[in-house]
Design an enzyme around this catalytic site. Sequence first.
Site, PDB file in Angstrom:
ATOM      1  CB  ILE A  51      -0.993   0.020   1.180  1.00 37.73           C
ATOM      2  CG1 ILE A  51      -0.261  -0.033   2.511  1.00 37.73           C
ATOM      3  CG2 ILE A  51      -1.995  -1.094   1.054  1.00 37.73           C
ATOM      4  CD1 ILE A  51      -1.162   0.196   3.696  1.00 37.73           C
ATOM      5  CB  ALA A  52       3.315   2.750  -1.215  1.00 35.40           C
ATOM      6  CB  SER A  53       2.522   7.026   0.800  1.00 34.38           C
ATOM      7  OG  SER A  53       3.892   6.976   1.132  1.00 34.38           O
ATOM      8  CG  LEU A  54      -3.879   3.806  -0.416  1.00 34.97           C
ATOM      9  CD1 LEU A  54      -4.308   4.931  -1.345  1.00 34.97           C
ATOM     10  CD2 LEU A  54      -4.293   2.472  -0.976  1.00 34.97           C
TER      11      LEU A  54
END
Length: 76
Positions: A51-54
């Site tokens: 999701i990284a920075s989501l």
Amino acid sequence: MSTYVRSYAHAGLFSGVVLVSKGNAVVYKQAFGLADRALNVPNTVESKFHIASLSKPITAVAILRLVEQGKLSLER
């Protein structure tokens, strides 16, 4: 919850896992859509997501909602 999320999944607008908890108790957990569209692999509640920075804006909204409700303060 299931009907609401399923409508988005069937429309192709959501693919993932929804988990709702209250305290330490999980009150709802369900997977929707595909984890790999090319291979037609469905999501499961054990699927892992990159999701990284989501999650940052989601966390920000949750915090600001708690501030609006008087349950949290942005001041020291």
